[in-house]
Design an enzyme around this catalytic site. Sequence first.
Site, short mmCIF file in Angstrom:
data_model
loop_
_atom_site.label_atom_id
_atom_site.label_comp_id
_atom_site.label_asym_id
_atom_site.label_seq_id
_atom_site.Cartn_x
_atom_site.Cartn_y
_atom_site.Cartn_z
N LYS A 77 0.86 -1.17 0.00
CA LYS A 77 0.00 0.00 0.00
C LYS A 77 0.91 1.23 0.00
CE LYS A 77 -3.82 2.04 2.70
NZ LYS A 77 -4.72 1.86 3.86
N SER A 152 -9.64 2.07 2.91
CA SER A 152 -8.75 2.76 2.02
C SER A 152 -7.73 1.87 1.30
CB SER A 152 -7.99 3.83 2.83
OG SER A 152 -7.18 3.21 3.82
N SER A 176 -9.94 -0.30 7.17
CA SER A 176 -9.38 -0.24 5.81
C SER A 176 -8.66 -1.48 5.30
CB SER A 176 -8.43 0.94 5.69
OG SER A 176 -9.18 2.12 5.53
N1 GLN Z 1 -13.15 4.49 6.30
C1 GLN Z 1 -12.56 4.95 7.51
C2 GLN Z 1 -12.12 6.39 7.35
O1 GLN Z 1 -12.43 6.92 6.36
C3 GLN Z 1 -11.40 4.07 7.90
C4 GLN Z 1 -10.19 4.32 7.10
C5 GLN Z 1 -9.03 3.49 7.50
O2 GLN Z 1 -9.18 2.48 8.18
N2 GLN Z 1 -7.85 3.94 7.11
O3 GLN Z 1 -11.49 6.95 8.18
#
Ligand code: GLN
Length: 486
Positions: A77, A152, A176
């Site tokens: 990532k 994400s 995410s």
């Molecule tokens: N969807 C959540 C956010 O927007 C979690 C994102 C994540 O785990 N990086 O913060």
Amino acid sequence: MINSSLRKLSAALAARKISATELATLFLDRIEKLNPGLNAYITLDRAKTLAQAQAADASGKVGAQDTPLAGIPLAHKDIFCTKGWRTSCGSRMLENFVAPYDAHVVEKLAAAGMVTLGKLNMDEFAMGSSNESSYFGPVKNPWDTARVPGGSSGGSAAAIAARLAPVATGTDTGGSIRQPAALCGLTGLKPTYGVVSRYGMIAFASSLDQAGPMAKSAEDCALLLNAMAGFDPRDSTSLERPAEDYARDLEQPLAGLRIGLPKEFFGAGMDADVRAVVDAALAEYRRLGATTVEVSLPNSGLSVPAYYVIAPAEASSNLSRFDGVRYGYRAPEYGDLNDMYSKSRAQGFGAEVKRRILIGTYVLSHGYYDAYYLKAQKIRRLIAADFQRAFENCDVIMGPTSPSVAFAFGAKSADPVQMYLSDIYTISTNLAGLPGMSLPCGFGAHDMPVGLQIIGSWFGEAKMLQAAHQYQKVTDWHTRMPENLK
Ligand code: GLN
């Protein structure tokens, strides 16, 4: 080869059926062909990848007992600093940033002899649930390119689902790893907070961020986690514990396993198609000898609001380092110093990142700290206590990972609260510091994958992986891949 498990790849490499260089080439060629339609990779460097593969072939690590992953390719990532590779975090702010050092996780996987295929697309600074916030454009879900891959870590999920990498790294601040794993039909695990070092992982919300493995199966997650976990003095929240073999319990039968089903997870909010598939998975667990018991997480309804105070608060502080001075984007034209800061940040950050910085700054401000930030921290404590009580009556908790299957592009982007609710089942584990994973358990509406979530008690990774592996021995959801990409 592209469908093989890590153990099979390792065996093929050890038997010299294929070299690390040939294996990397196989994946690079497939990436070249399929990535333009998916946008999973945002940085590729064939020469670098092949140099790493050749070094693995020459190292004597391939086939060695203590380096079972040597010669196997993976992708990172783009939140992980990778020396000599662009590390953008999905943002214009870091569009041209080349990291001068490797993240701890990247270092450890390289030391294990793994070969980097490239860097994977993601929501900007890991803020999002659909990958639509990436500066580099959205990632397409390989199961249906009109739908989101989740976020994400959407690039990581799409890359594995399309077999453009055997495994990948991801990070999970509020879901995410698990949510994109669910939406793309994969297995992904967020470890207990502190098990994997955050050194070199670009910070979003430091008290919640945790890196973990994404793969096709639980067994592959266990092997990758073995290589990722471990104490690192450069991360002050890294835990100093004896090394664990996360694969040690995989083959233990499930008889007697107590599965807690939080009544709050099985009420309104979960789509009927997801519910049917999750119920069928739980029936399979009962056939395997597990028992299910209802538990309660009374404060779980407060997890999304508490998270959207705490995570933006931490983000607003973490992202203050991007000021156009030390590194990253600088506006080409500006007046004085303040104007340079504000123009650089206004142009370098996207809309969602700005929204979080504004919320975070607000909840931390003098007049609102007690009303929002402090209250959210108290709720966080209550959520952790709920889990502690629940685990008195069960060994693992199960439920859905996501309330729906992958949604269409644009379906939630106009309404941030709808988007935030995508993580309703995953966020409480981050607030409590608990480990959580998602594994594929069938298909719901539009023939899209559905994920089953397993939440473990603190340091319960081996037990969760055992539960997932035993299920994967009697089901084949985790081996499925999109027809058109075969
Ligand atoms: N969807 C959540 C956010 O927007 C979690 C994102 C994540 O785990 N990086 O913060």
